[in-house]
Design an enzyme around this catalytic site. Structure first.
Site, PDB file in Angstrom:
ATOM      1  N   TYR A  38     -14.229  -3.118   9.525  1.00 48.80           N
ATOM      2  CA  TYR A  38     -12.922  -2.469   9.576  1.00 48.80           C
ATOM      3  C   TYR A  38     -12.274  -2.668  10.943  1.00 48.80           C
ATOM      4  CZ  TYR A  38      -9.366   1.136   8.842  1.00 48.80           C
ATOM      5  OH  TYR A  38      -8.169   1.815   8.710  1.00 48.80           O
ATOM      6  N   GLY A  41       0.831  -1.207   0.000  1.00 52.84           N
ATOM      7  CA  GLY A  41       0.000   0.000   0.000  1.00 52.84           C
ATOM      8  C   GLY A  41       0.856   1.244   0.000  1.00 52.84           C
ATOM      9  N   THR A  76      -1.941  -1.458  -6.574  1.00 54.50           N
ATOM     10  CA  THR A  76      -2.884  -2.413  -7.174  1.00 54.50           C
ATOM     11  C   THR A  76      -2.383  -2.948  -8.507  1.00 54.50           C
ATOM     12  OG1 THR A  76      -4.097  -0.533  -8.118  1.00 54.50           O
ATOM     13  CG2 THR A  76      -4.913  -1.440  -6.036  1.00 54.50           C
ATOM     14  N   ARG A  95       0.044   5.661  -2.073  1.00 54.55           N
ATOM     15  CA  ARG A  95      -0.752   6.842  -1.726  1.00 54.55           C
ATOM     16  C   ARG A  95      -0.845   6.990  -0.212  1.00 54.55           C
ATOM     17  NH1 ARG A  95      -6.864   4.795  -3.425  1.00 54.55           N
ATOM     18  NH2 ARG A  95      -6.913   2.938  -2.104  1.00 54.55           N
TER      19      ARG A  95
END
Length: 227
Positions: free
Chosen positions: A133, A14, A39, A17
């Site tokens: 989450y 990740g 991605t 960003r």
């Protein structure tokens, strides 16, 4: 004392960003050789894609792994779809597990390493709409503690950083200006964190300056959880 990552090989998931991109920038600025996933490199929602990627890194040398990949979706618990639940746990928790398992192989062989898993303030408390989450982030804290206990004999330090509200494009998009101002009134320091502040905490735990902190969770939230 400065954090120096010269000759360190680092994996950041990740890393394209938000907080992840800041971590990557700060590592490179300090001399690290960084592999950052996005991605286009690996789809954490696709089991085959993730398994192919973990197979390619299993025998590679990484001094440090920072598991930052994550997705979020808010919805009432009674209306959360099985797909949303599965996707959030698959990326946030299972992704962290599989990446950590892969990179730990070579770390064990070399007898040293650092793993930092990014959780959230919602791994300490939760609110309506955050069941999936929070479940994933609470799970990351439990996974981290178990990994730290097991890998200590191999001199591998494993910790968690739990960011609070942070000034990223995603936060701006979700909360809007009005929502950010309201949140700021709930934070004792009166403002959101900057990505740089979160990144520095992550870098410290991953650096050679950290020689004895393991199995811990560092909350970086401006005092939000204390009120």
């Amino acid at each position: 004392m400065t954090m120096n990552f010269v000759n360190k090989k680092v994996l950041v998931t990740g890393g394209t960003r938000g907080i992840g991109s800041q971590v990557v920038k700060d590592l490179i600025d300090r001399g690290a050789e960084v592999l950052a996933t996005g991605t286009e490199m690996v789809d954490f929602l696709d089991e085959e894609s993730l398994d192919r990627f973990t197979a390619t890194i299993r025998d590679r040398h990484f001094d440090i792994c920072i598991n930052n990949v994550g997705i979020n979706q808010t919805s009432p618990f009674s209306e959360t779809s099985d797909r949303a639940w599965s996707d959030i746990l698959k990326v946030n928790l299972t992704g962290t597990y599989k990446i950590s398992k892969a990179v730990s192989k070579s770390m064990i062989t070399r007898g040293k390493g650092k793993i930092v898993n990014v959780a959230s303030i919602w791994a300490h408390k939760s609110r309506a709409g955050r069941a999936a989450y929070s479940a994933s982030k609470f799970g990351i804290r439990g996974l981290t503690q178990a990994m730290a206990a097991e890998l200590a004999k191999d001199n591998i330090l494993v910790n968690t950083v739990s960011p609070g509200f942070t000034k990223t494009e995603l936060t701006k998009r979700i909360l809007g200006e009005k929502g950010i101002k309201e949140v700021e009134t709930q934070i004792p320091l009166g403002r959101l964190a900057t990505p740089e502040e979160i990144a520095l905490t992550i870098l410290f735990l991953a650096s050679d300056l950290n020689t004895y902190i393991s199995g811990q969770d560092i909350v970086v939230d401006g005092g939000f959880l204390n009120v």
